[in-house]
Design an enzyme around this catalytic site. Structure first.
Site, mmCIF file in Angstrom:
data_model
loop_
_atom_site.group_PDB
_atom_site.id
_atom_site.type_symbol
_atom_site.label_atom_id
_atom_site.label_comp_id
_atom_site.label_asym_id
_atom_site.label_seq_id
_atom_site.Cartn_x
_atom_site.Cartn_y
_atom_site.Cartn_z
ATOM 1 N N ARG A 1 -5.637 7.280 -6.586
ATOM 2 C CA ARG A 1 -5.559 8.930 -6.391
ATOM 3 C C ARG A 1 -5.745 9.686 -7.745
ATOM 4 O O ARG A 1 -6.239 10.716 -7.858
ATOM 5 C CB ARG A 1 -4.184 8.895 -5.701
ATOM 6 C CG ARG A 1 -4.316 8.094 -4.261
ATOM 7 C CD ARG A 1 -2.832 8.071 -3.841
ATOM 8 N NE ARG A 1 -1.843 9.275 -3.266
ATOM 9 C CZ ARG A 1 -1.048 9.380 -2.543
ATOM 10 N NH1 ARG A 1 -0.355 8.344 -2.241
ATOM 11 N NH2 ARG A 1 -0.592 10.257 -2.084
ATOM 12 N N LEU B 1 0.985 -1.201 0.039
ATOM 13 C CA LEU B 1 0.018 0.085 0.093
ATOM 14 C C LEU B 1 0.679 1.319 0.176
ATOM 15 O O LEU B 1 1.978 1.240 0.594
ATOM 16 C CB LEU B 1 -0.879 0.125 1.129
ATOM 17 C CG LEU B 1 -1.899 -1.072 1.511
ATOM 18 C CD1 LEU B 1 -2.680 -0.782 2.650
ATOM 19 C CD2 LEU B 1 -2.839 -0.863 0.156
ATOM 20 N N ASP B 2 0.500 2.337 -0.452
ATOM 21 C CA ASP B 2 1.175 3.602 -0.482
ATOM 22 C C ASP B 2 1.351 3.941 1.053
ATOM 23 O O ASP B 2 0.536 3.666 1.825
ATOM 24 C CB ASP B 2 0.382 4.681 -1.018
ATOM 25 C CG ASP B 2 0.383 4.727 -2.537
ATOM 26 O OD1 ASP B 2 0.902 3.828 -3.281
ATOM 27 O OD2 ASP B 2 -0.506 5.322 -3.239
ATOM 28 N N MET B 3 2.424 4.831 1.203
ATOM 29 C CA MET B 3 2.677 5.011 2.477
ATOM 30 C C MET B 3 1.303 5.791 3.197
ATOM 31 O O MET B 3 0.996 5.620 4.486
ATOM 32 C CB MET B 3 4.100 6.130 2.900
ATOM 33 C CG MET B 3 4.328 6.416 4.159
ATOM 34 S SD MET B 3 5.460 7.596 4.138
ATOM 35 C CE MET B 3 4.811 9.224 3.325
ATOM 36 N N THR C 1 -1.741 5.522 2.395
ATOM 37 C CA THR C 1 -2.940 4.749 2.513
ATOM 38 C C THR C 1 -2.920 3.897 3.700
ATOM 39 O O THR C 1 -1.971 3.268 4.010
ATOM 40 C CB THR C 1 -3.014 3.835 1.212
ATOM 41 O OG1 THR C 1 -2.874 4.852 0.024
ATOM 42 C CG2 THR C 1 -4.387 3.276 1.202
#
EC number: 5.4.99.28
Length: 250
Positions: free
Chosen positions: A169, A63-65, A67
């Site tokens: 996003r 996951l993105d940091m 998120t």
């Protein structure tokens, strides 16, 4: 675009939501890297924290940091290979929730916009019809909101078909409704509305690496407590792991 300061949350250190002999699932907080960065000061991550207790833990997706939400890890190499193959063949399904800026007019729809790395501004991504990779996100409006200060936002249920970097996003930005608190794709009031990116990975379905039976996991959403376990209302996968020879490779 370098990370200016990395101050990941530390309480709780880890939040394990499921564990057996083969897999481990956690609720990753917003602000914590999934895996270590290149610099020593970016070593702290979901994986490195788990490795303190589970030295053999393996990463199968990220996951993105910014998120929050559900991450599944493999506890051995065999489980890692089995789960990674499912992601490769798009046998996993995911449900995200996002709070976006403004009121989204359509109740549901599909965003089909190809994405490519915005190289001068990496890690940002951008829509590129000429060179971008195919990227699809289904969406549903869960709730339209009007806040005390007059701000309008929408809670979106996002069902990614593909899994490109920053896909949700960029697709929300392209729809004209960036996710609030997004440090890359939101500006002005949309950015300052929230101290964090309000994007949460709530559900994941997959086939257990040992039994090969379908199962799902769910993590409640802090900014939308009404989120429920509903993944099989949106997707209808086979109950048993299919024969890979019968599937097109993603």
């Amino acid at each position: 675009m370098a990370m200016l300061e990395y101050l990941p949350p530390t309480d709780p250190w880890t939040e394990i939501i499921f564990e057996d002999d083969h897999i481990l699932a956690v609720n990753k907080p917003s602000g914590l890297l999934s895996v270590p960065g290149r610099l020593p000061e970016h070593h702290d991550s979901m994986w490195s924290r788990l490795q303190e207790q589970y030295p053999e833990i393996q990463v199968v997706h990220r996951l993105d940091m910014s998120t929050s939400g559900l991450m599944v890890f493999a506890k051995n190499k065999r489980a890692e290979a089995a789960l990674k193959k499912q992601f490769q063949y798009r046998l996993t399904h995911k449900v995200y929730y996002a709070r976006v800026w403004g009121h989204v007019e359509a109740d549901s729809g599909m965003i089909d916009l190809p994405l490519i790395c915005d190289w001068p501004n990496r890690p940002m991504q951008k829509v590129c019809h000429e060179h971008g990779k195919p990227s699809q996100t289904a969406f549903q409006v869960a709730k339209r909101e009007v806040h005390a200060n007059g701000a309008q936002t929408t809670i979106m249920r996002l069902l990614p078909v593909t899994g490109r970097s920053h896909q949700l996003r960029v697709h929300m930005q392209a729809l004209g409704h960036p996710i609030v608190g997004d440090e890359f794709y939101a500006q002005g009031d949309a950015f300052t509305f929230s101290e964090r990116l309000e994007l949460h990975a709530a559900e994941l379905s997959f086939y257990h690496p040992k039994s090969h039976w379908l199962r799902s996991l769910f993590v409640p959403c802090d900014f939308y407590p009404d989120a429920e376990e509903m993944i099989f209302s949106y997707f209808d996968p086979a109950r048993k792991l299919p024969d890979y020879k019968s599937l097109p490779k993603s």
